[in-house]
Design an enzyme around this catalytic site. Structure first.
Site, PDB file in Angstrom:
ATOM      1  N   GLU A   1       0.828  -1.219   0.000  1.00  0.00           N
ATOM      2  CA  GLU A   1       0.000   0.000   0.000  1.00  0.00           C
ATOM      3  C   GLU A   1       0.861   1.267   0.000  1.00  0.00           C
ATOM      4  OE1 GLU A   1      -3.647   2.265   2.363  1.00  0.00           O
ATOM      5  OE2 GLU A   1      -2.618   0.595   3.327  1.00  0.00           O
TER       6      GLU A   1
ATOM      7  N   LYS B   1      -2.744  -1.995  -2.881  1.00  0.00           N
ATOM      8  CA  LYS B   1      -3.788  -1.091  -2.400  1.00  0.00           C
ATOM      9  C   LYS B   1      -3.340   0.320  -2.735  1.00  0.00           C
ATOM     10  CE  LYS B   1      -6.639   0.230   1.551  1.00  0.00           C
ATOM     11  NZ  LYS B   1      -7.160  -0.137   2.882  1.00  0.00           N
TER      12      LYS B   1
END
Length: 296
Positions: free
Chosen positions: A177, A214
């Site tokens: 992420e 992400k």
């Protein structure tokens, strides 16, 4: 190796991933939004008991089902807790059919080169071993890019892949992420640097590696489609990034293949003071909207 049934669900099932991983720094804000002020708890233990009760209420709600939710990201204390007398990860998978993930980062370091890498994680190996023992499928680790500085983007992505390799070595699936701040003045340029760096990092992984990404919903619709097609990527999910939920859903729906992994936006409108019927109805409406945007 990852559980094959869980991996198949992550790769192909319609739906989104619920982010229920607020940590120490963000928990007071999450509780305040839920209608629980600081006067309701005296120390961290009481605070985390209250947020676990909030998460338990969400997870046990009849609105929180595998028909629309394919995975849920947990905070460490939530993983260590129980729901209806069962370990949280076990409850998610065995009762709800939802794949459990664990947030493993310890927050962000100071700004450098327009970015924030993750703080050191000295206990990472032991945490990953506990996650495996608890039946966790994968992990999530967040850093933030604040601008299109090549050095900052490189530092973030290099660290993310270093951590991801350690996660892979434990048989878990990492969610990488590297958030791009929606307030970055050169957000599109930062995303271009990020996509190139992620592609290079993915190419360098072993052929049998499986990771997830992400990412902030991109400024250019469809910009991350090439990453979705990468053979080492099981799924690309999106964070709401501070956009109001309706705007986040609208932006998400313009990016086919990108699914949600919302945190604050998922809990928007929920309150400790709501009746169970009001709570479930509000959550069901939210989940339906996020689901529809994720399958658009």
């Amino acid at each position: 190796m990852p559980n094959p049934d869980q991996l198949a669900r992550i790769r192909t099932a319609p739906g989104f991933i619920a982010a229920l991983d607020q940590s120490g720094g963000s928990t007071p804000k999450a509780l305040a939004a839920y209608g629980i002020g600081a006067d309701r708890y005296g120390d961290d233990a009481e605070m985390f008991d209250l947020v676990h009760a909030m998460r338990t209420r969400v997870i046990t709600s009849p609105a929180f089902t595998s028909e629309r939710i394919i995975g849920a990201i947990l905070f460490e204390r939530t993983m260590d807790g129980a729901i209806e007398n069962r370990p949280t990860a076990e409850y998610l998978w065995d009762v709800k059919g939802i794949v459990p993930f664990l947030k493993i980062d310890k927050g962000l370091a100071e700004h450098a080169h327009g970015a924030q890498v993750m703080k050191p994680m000295p206990e990472l190996d032991s945490l990953l071993d506990r996650a495996v023992a608890q039946g966790i499928f994968g992990t999530k680790e967040r850093s933030v890019i604040h601008g299109a500085d090549p050095a900052g983007v490189a530092a973030v992505v290099n660290q993310q892949f270093e951590v991801a390799r350690r996660v892979l070595d434990k048989g878990l699936v990492p969610i990488i992420e590297p958030e791009v701040s929606i307030s970055a003045p050169d957000k599109a340029e930062a995303e271009a640097l990020l996509r190139d760096a992620l592609t290079a990092g993915l190419d360098a992984l072993p052929e049998d590696a499986v990771v997830m990404l992400k990412l902030t919903i991109p400024s250019e619709d469809g910009f991350y489609s090439p990453l979705m097609a990468h053979p080492r990527v099981a799924r690309v999910v999106a964070l709401s990034g501070g956009y109001p939920r309706e705007e986040a859903n609208e932006r998400l729906s313009r990016n086919p293949g990108l699914i949600a992994s919302f945190s604050r936006a998922l809990l928007e409108g929920l309150s400790d003071g709501q009746s169970q019927e009001e709570f479930d109805t509000t959550l069901a409406t939210t989940i339906d909207g996020v689901y529809r945007a994720s399958i658009a």
